[in-house]
Scaffold this motif. Structure first.
Motif, short mmCIF file in Angstrom:
data_model
loop_
_atom_site.label_atom_id
_atom_site.label_comp_id
_atom_site.label_asym_id
_atom_site.label_seq_id
_atom_site.Cartn_x
_atom_site.Cartn_y
_atom_site.Cartn_z
N PHE A 199 0.87 -1.17 0.00
CA PHE A 199 0.00 0.00 0.00
C PHE A 199 0.91 1.23 0.00
O PHE A 199 1.11 1.86 1.03
N PRO A 200 1.46 1.59 -1.16
CA PRO A 200 2.47 2.65 -1.20
C PRO A 200 1.95 4.03 -0.81
O PRO A 200 2.72 4.87 -0.37
N LYS A 201 0.66 4.26 -0.93
CA LYS A 201 0.15 5.59 -0.61
C LYS A 201 -0.45 5.66 0.80
O LYS A 201 -0.97 6.70 1.20
N LEU A 202 -0.36 4.56 1.54
CA LEU A 202 -0.89 4.53 2.89
C LEU A 202 0.02 5.33 3.81
O LEU A 202 1.23 5.12 3.84
N ARG A 203 -0.52 6.24 4.52
CA ARG A 203 0.25 7.08 5.43
C ARG A 203 -0.21 6.81 6.86
O ARG A 203 -1.41 6.67 7.11
N PRO A 204 0.74 6.76 7.80
CA PRO A 204 0.32 6.56 9.19
C PRO A 204 -0.49 7.76 9.67
O PRO A 204 -0.27 8.89 9.23
N SER A 205 -1.42 7.50 10.56
CA SER A 205 -2.21 8.60 11.09
C SER A 205 -1.31 9.47 11.96
O SER A 205 -0.34 8.99 12.56
N THR A 206 -1.61 10.73 11.99
CA THR A 206 -0.80 11.67 12.77
C THR A 206 -1.69 12.45 13.72
O THR A 206 -2.91 12.54 13.52
N THR A 207 -1.06 12.98 14.74
CA THR A 207 -1.75 13.81 15.72
C THR A 207 -1.01 15.13 15.82
O THR A 207 0.22 15.14 15.98
N ALA A 208 -1.72 16.22 15.73
CA ALA A 208 -1.10 17.53 15.88
C ALA A 208 -0.82 17.79 17.35
O ALA A 208 -1.65 17.51 18.21
N ILE A 209 0.39 18.27 17.63
CA ILE A 209 0.75 18.62 19.00
C ILE A 209 1.34 20.02 19.00
O ILE A 209 1.72 20.55 17.95
N SER A 210 1.44 20.59 20.17
CA SER A 210 2.07 21.89 20.31
C SER A 210 3.33 21.72 21.14
O SER A 210 3.29 21.14 22.23
N VAL A 211 4.45 22.17 20.61
CA VAL A 211 5.72 22.08 21.32
C VAL A 211 6.34 23.47 21.35
O VAL A 211 6.49 24.11 20.31
N ARG A 212 6.68 23.91 22.52
CA ARG A 212 7.32 25.22 22.64
C ARG A 212 8.83 25.03 22.56
O ARG A 212 9.41 24.29 23.34
N LEU A 213 9.45 25.70 21.59
CA LEU A 213 10.89 25.63 21.38
C LEU A 213 11.49 27.02 21.51
O LEU A 213 10.85 28.01 21.12
N PRO A 214 12.70 27.10 22.00
CA PRO A 214 13.36 28.41 21.99
C PRO A 214 13.51 28.89 20.55
O PRO A 214 13.72 28.09 19.63
N ASP A 215 13.39 30.20 20.37
CA ASP A 215 13.46 30.78 19.02
C ASP A 215 14.74 30.36 18.30
O ASP A 215 14.73 30.06 17.11
N THR A 216 15.86 30.34 19.04
CA THR A 216 17.14 30.00 18.41
C THR A 216 17.15 28.54 17.94
O THR A 216 17.68 28.25 16.87
N LEU A 217 16.57 27.63 18.71
CA LEU A 217 16.52 26.22 18.32
C LEU A 217 15.66 26.04 17.06
O LEU A 217 16.04 25.34 16.13
N LEU A 218 14.52 26.72 17.03
CA LEU A 218 13.65 26.63 15.86
C LEU A 218 14.35 27.23 14.63
O LEU A 218 14.27 26.67 13.53
N ALA A 219 15.04 28.34 14.81
CA ALA A 219 15.76 28.96 13.70
C ALA A 219 16.84 28.02 13.15
O ALA A 219 16.98 27.86 11.93
N GLU A 220 17.57 27.36 14.05
CA GLU A 220 18.60 26.40 13.61
C GLU A 220 17.97 25.22 12.86
O GLU A 220 18.50 24.76 11.85
N LEU A 221 16.86 24.74 13.37
CA LEU A 221 16.16 23.65 12.72
C LEU A 221 15.72 24.05 11.31
O LEU A 221 15.89 23.30 10.35
N LYS A 222 15.18 25.24 11.18
CA LYS A 222 14.74 25.72 9.87
C LYS A 222 15.91 25.89 8.91
O LYS A 222 15.79 25.59 7.71
N ILE A 223 17.06 26.33 9.41
CA ILE A 223 18.24 26.48 8.56
C ILE A 223 18.69 25.11 8.06
O ILE A 223 18.96 24.92 6.87
N LEU A 224 18.76 24.13 8.98
CA LEU A 224 19.16 22.77 8.58
C LEU A 224 18.18 22.19 7.56
O LEU A 224 18.59 21.57 6.58
N ALA A 225 16.89 22.39 7.80
CA ALA A 225 15.88 21.87 6.88
C ALA A 225 16.01 22.52 5.51
O ALA A 225 15.91 21.85 4.48
#
Length: 101
Positions: free
Chosen positions: A43-69
């Motif tokens: 079933f190549p198009k089958l995707r696992p179900s997901t749940t939206a969550i809220s995670v608070r990250l320091p601005d600098t950590l999120l900025a670094e993550l976005k740069i890496l991405a």
């Protein structure tokens, strides 16, 4: 000499999905299904179900993550999921090693 095939039991009619789930949790499917006739499927198009969550990250950590991405040309949330999955797998391996020692 091959074993003779045994007769399969009929699959019951269920009143609800919950009743069916309860039945299959305890029943041996080999009594009801001829698995020798089964074949692998994908079933190549089958995707696992997901749940939206809220995670608070320091601005600098999120900025670094976005740069890496951005450097990897992937969405930052996808990269975060990969990092979490890798770390969880590492922790589980270490936990198994500790239990085996």
């Amino acid at each position: 000499m091959p074993k003779p095939k045994r007769a399969l039991k009929p699959i019951p009619i269920f009143k609800s999905e919950a009743a069916e789930r309860e039945f299959w949790e305890t029943a041996d499917s080999a009594d009801y299904v001829d698995w020798s006739a089964a074949r692998a499927v994908r079933f190549p198009k089958l995707r696992p179900s997901t749940t939206a969550i809220s995670v608070r990250l320091p601005d600098t950590l999120l900025a670094e993550l976005k740069i890496l991405a951005n450097e990897r040309d992937v969405p930052y949330q996808s990269l975060l999921k990969v990092y979490l999955a890798d770390r969880i797998a590492t922790e589980r391996r270490q936990q198994r090693r500790r239990l085996e020692a």
